[in-house]
Design a protein around this motif. Sequence first.
Motif, PDB file in Angstrom:
ATOM      1  N   THR A 107       6.723   7.699  10.156  1.00 43.30           N
ATOM      2  CA  THR A 107       7.117   9.396  10.780  1.00 43.30           C
ATOM      3  C   THR A 107       6.046  10.015  10.336  1.00 43.30           C
ATOM      4  N   CYS A 108       5.148  10.013  10.383  1.00 43.21           N
ATOM      5  CA  CYS A 108       3.746  10.632  10.364  1.00 43.21           C
ATOM      6  C   CYS A 108       3.614  12.276  10.555  1.00 43.21           C
ATOM      7  N   ARG A 151       7.170   5.652   1.155  1.00 42.65           N
ATOM      8  CA  ARG A 151       7.942   6.748   1.482  1.00 42.65           C
ATOM      9  C   ARG A 151       7.297   8.103   1.080  1.00 42.65           C
ATOM     10  N   GLU A 152       6.578   8.005  -0.033  1.00 38.59           N
ATOM     11  CA  GLU A 152       6.042   9.107  -0.665  1.00 38.59           C
ATOM     12  C   GLU A 152       4.364   9.092  -0.314  1.00 38.59           C
ATOM     13  N   GLY A 153       3.978   8.027   0.739  1.00 37.56           N
ATOM     14  CA  GLY A 153       2.613   7.940   0.857  1.00 37.56           C
ATOM     15  C   GLY A 153       2.162   9.139   1.736  1.00 37.56           C
ATOM     16  N   VAL A 154       0.790   9.038   1.989  1.00 36.52           N
ATOM     17  CA  VAL A 154       0.145  10.226   2.534  1.00 36.52           C
ATOM     18  C   VAL A 154       0.605  10.571   3.893  1.00 36.52           C
ATOM     19  N   TYR A 155       0.745   9.298   4.760  1.00 35.95           N
ATOM     20  CA  TYR A 155       1.027   9.582   6.220  1.00 35.95           C
ATOM     21  C   TYR A 155       2.439  10.306   6.350  1.00 35.95           C
ATOM     22  N   ARG A 156       3.391   9.983   5.586  1.00 35.34           N
ATOM     23  CA  ARG A 156       4.785  10.505   5.968  1.00 35.34           C
ATOM     24  C   ARG A 156       4.760  11.850   5.093  1.00 35.34           C
ATOM     25  N   LYS A 157       4.124  11.974   3.895  1.00 34.36           N
ATOM     26  CA  LYS A 157       4.389  13.040   3.308  1.00 34.36           C
ATOM     27  C   LYS A 157       3.725  14.363   3.804  1.00 34.36           C
ATOM     28  N   LEU A 158       2.290  14.021   4.151  1.00 33.74           N
ATOM     29  CA  LEU A 158       1.418  15.078   4.693  1.00 33.74           C
ATOM     30  C   LEU A 158       0.900  14.860   5.977  1.00 33.74           C
ATOM     31  N   GLY A 159       0.811  13.503   6.420  1.00 32.56           N
ATOM     32  CA  GLY A 159       0.125  13.191   7.863  1.00 32.56           C
ATOM     33  C   GLY A 159      -1.375  13.824   7.981  1.00 32.56           C
ATOM     34  N   ASN A 192       0.970  -1.308   0.004  1.00 30.01           N
ATOM     35  CA  ASN A 192      -0.296   0.214  -0.013  1.00 30.01           C
ATOM     36  C   ASN A 192       0.817   1.298   0.033  1.00 30.01           C
ATOM     37  N   PRO A 193       1.672   1.389  -1.106  1.00 25.47           N
ATOM     38  CA  PRO A 193       2.797   2.183  -1.001  1.00 25.47           C
ATOM     39  C   PRO A 193       1.824   3.768  -0.978  1.00 25.47           C
ATOM     40  N   LEU A 194       0.726   4.209  -1.551  1.00 26.48           N
ATOM     41  CA  LEU A 194       0.150   5.299  -1.775  1.00 26.48           C
ATOM     42  C   LEU A 194      -0.100   5.954  -0.263  1.00 26.48           C
ATOM     43  N   VAL A 195      -0.528   4.899   0.719  1.00 26.40           N
ATOM     44  CA  VAL A 195      -0.889   5.264   2.066  1.00 26.40           C
ATOM     45  C   VAL A 195       0.408   5.106   3.090  1.00 26.40           C
ATOM     46  N   VAL A 206      -2.185  -0.635  19.042  1.00 25.71           N
ATOM     47  CA  VAL A 206      -1.231  -0.288  18.022  1.00 25.71           C
ATOM     48  C   VAL A 206      -1.734   0.947  17.254  1.00 25.71           C
ATOM     49  N   CYS A 207      -1.153   1.634  16.455  1.00 18.00           N
ATOM     50  CA  CYS A 207      -1.498   3.033  16.173  1.00 18.00           C
ATOM     51  C   CYS A 207      -2.719   2.877  15.129  1.00 18.00           C
ATOM     52  N   LYS A 208      -3.866   3.545  15.487  1.00 22.82           N
ATOM     53  CA  LYS A 208      -4.976   3.541  14.517  1.00 22.82           C
ATOM     54  C   LYS A 208      -4.800   3.784  13.008  1.00 22.82           C
ATOM     55  N   PHE A 209      -3.605   4.375  12.737  1.00 24.00           N
ATOM     56  CA  PHE A 209      -3.098   4.791  11.206  1.00 24.00           C
ATOM     57  C   PHE A 209      -2.669   3.324  10.309  1.00 24.00           C
ATOM     58  N   ILE A 210      -2.676   2.341  11.303  1.00 25.92           N
ATOM     59  CA  ILE A 210      -2.356   1.109  10.487  1.00 25.92           C
ATOM     60  C   ILE A 210      -3.694   0.204  10.395  1.00 25.92           C
TER      61      ILE A 210
END
Length: 613
Positions: free
Chosen positions: A295-296, A235-243, A229-232, A489-493
């Motif tokens: 690293t969101c 490294r360029e996914g939404v969590y890391r890039k924008l949070g 699920n690279p878009l989420v 665990v983190c809800k982001f996963i």
Amino acid sequence: MNGEHVLLRINLSDGTCNSKDIPLSTLREYIGGKGLGSRLLLDEIPPRCDPLGEKNKIIFVAGPLTGTSFPTANRYGILYKSPLTGTYAESYSGGGVAQKLRASGHFSVIIEGKASEPVQVHVREHDVKIKSAEALWGKDTLETCDVLGATTNRDLDVLTIGPAGENQVLIANVQNNKFHSAGRCGPGAVMGSKNLKAIIFSGNKRPALNKKAQFKTLVRDVLQRFRDNPLVYGREGVYRKLGTPVIVDWANKLGCFPTRYYTRGYSDGWESINADAIVSQILKRRVGCWNCPFTCGKLVEVSQGPFKCEIEGPEYETIANFGGLCDIRDIRAIAKINEYCDRMGIDTISAGSLCGLAIEAKRRELIPGLKDIEISYNAPLEVLNFLEMMVKKKGIGEEFSMGTGFLERKYKLKGLAMHVKGLEFAGYDPRAFRGFALSYGVAPEGPTHLRSVYHGIEKDLPNRTSYEGKVQPMIEQEDKMALIDSFIVCKFIRGILDWPLMARMYNIIFDASITVESLRAIAARMVTASRQFNYREGFTRDDDYLPERVYTEPLPRMDGTGDSHRLDKESYEKMLDEYYEARGWSSDGAPPAEPPRIGKQTDLTQPQGDSNR
Ligand code: SF4
């Protein structure tokens, strides 16, 4: 004791401590986190006790994955009776302190009683010390972390309250790792009521796992799901890039961005406070919690001017409540406000909502004490000044420090105040949703987005504003989140966690062979346990309704429409009926008389040994 899952009890009234093992049978039944914490809450806290009195307790709890190599298992939970709402309350926070809680050799820590003077508690392997915190009292949370060495000494981690908690402001948070907050329902005020300034955890113990090879494969498979699920998660996914600030965009377009104290569903200035504004104007570097590949978090810096600051944030909820409800259109100003709230230890969601209420109540001349106070929309310095009045309980700030429910009762604000059970709404106007609106209503502590996170699914449904077929999927999400908060665990996963995977996690950790069906039953029982606590405190169906405005005032959208953004009360009633029936509760919302209890041999309320350590 085998020392793997130790429950530590610290009594601040007499300075005694004792600990005991939590039996595997208990963990199989309650897992950890929310599941174990809600059981302890029911057993430990006497009905109808004063939340700021000696009899309320603070239950810190880890999950069975905490401190292991499972990605994002870096969170702890705090369970307590809320001084803001009088309900069951649970708060979770990431960072690194949960790993140190387990490294100190403990799984759960119960704080009870009240110290006669400010104290700090040091929890280490085989050693607990209660020391004076006179020199820390009055310091903000960042200063406290610095003084205690939390930012220089990698062997320890700190949980602390700020001046808001010391002053028992009812929206006070517990802060850890400087910018991580456990909040919403006032755990900082409960710590403050016990004269407990900080808890320091240190140690080197590592959680032991029986099925090491299977666990390694499990972690490998989870990491593969992230890669798939690279878009989420990439490294360029939404969590890391924008949070989380990426939500500003879709929330405005959808018309659920709570603006100018709930009079609109979008902000004219949303593009100046979204993720792109953060990245292009103030981002210093990306940061994350312990053992998380995403690293969101965003460490941001405003280098000069009235909003000079350096913080981790702001997250979406902070932007929605200050940028939306107070209509502040400058991301640097929101960062500064975020820093002030973190330093003082107050919840940014409730704080922003209370400032928005102050602005609108002043405009409508509903609260006499606001007459001579400068507070208006898009005026960040006025908002900062008002926050200080709340933290220090100065003038009308003292009444605002008691929350929206109190203000509604005192000033008869039924047509204006937005809360459920006394808790301010998270950053989504419920009028844009149906199933998620129900989730706001029935969540045990009031309208938090985190009990079901159903808005994340409902926003993309073609039948978003339909009432049909929403209750069961919302329940499914509630149960899933109960488990995520129990493993913790983190809800982001949540996107990669499905029921078969969670059953596999359970079976590897507890050396068991549970079915998905049985795991679902455990999750449903956890939700009922929180209901049981509230019912005991006198909360019923009447407390599960949203404020009148959501049924009577359509919410204007960017495109000029808004009729679909209003709830129909009769349809909401039907959803409530369906929800109670599906949960096995009565039509008045009463849960079964007593949820299944742990057996005598697993009774955790009695001390076992190691007293007066
Ligand atoms: S995704 Fe973000 S909040 Fe969650 S554990 Fe990772 S860094 Fe922390």
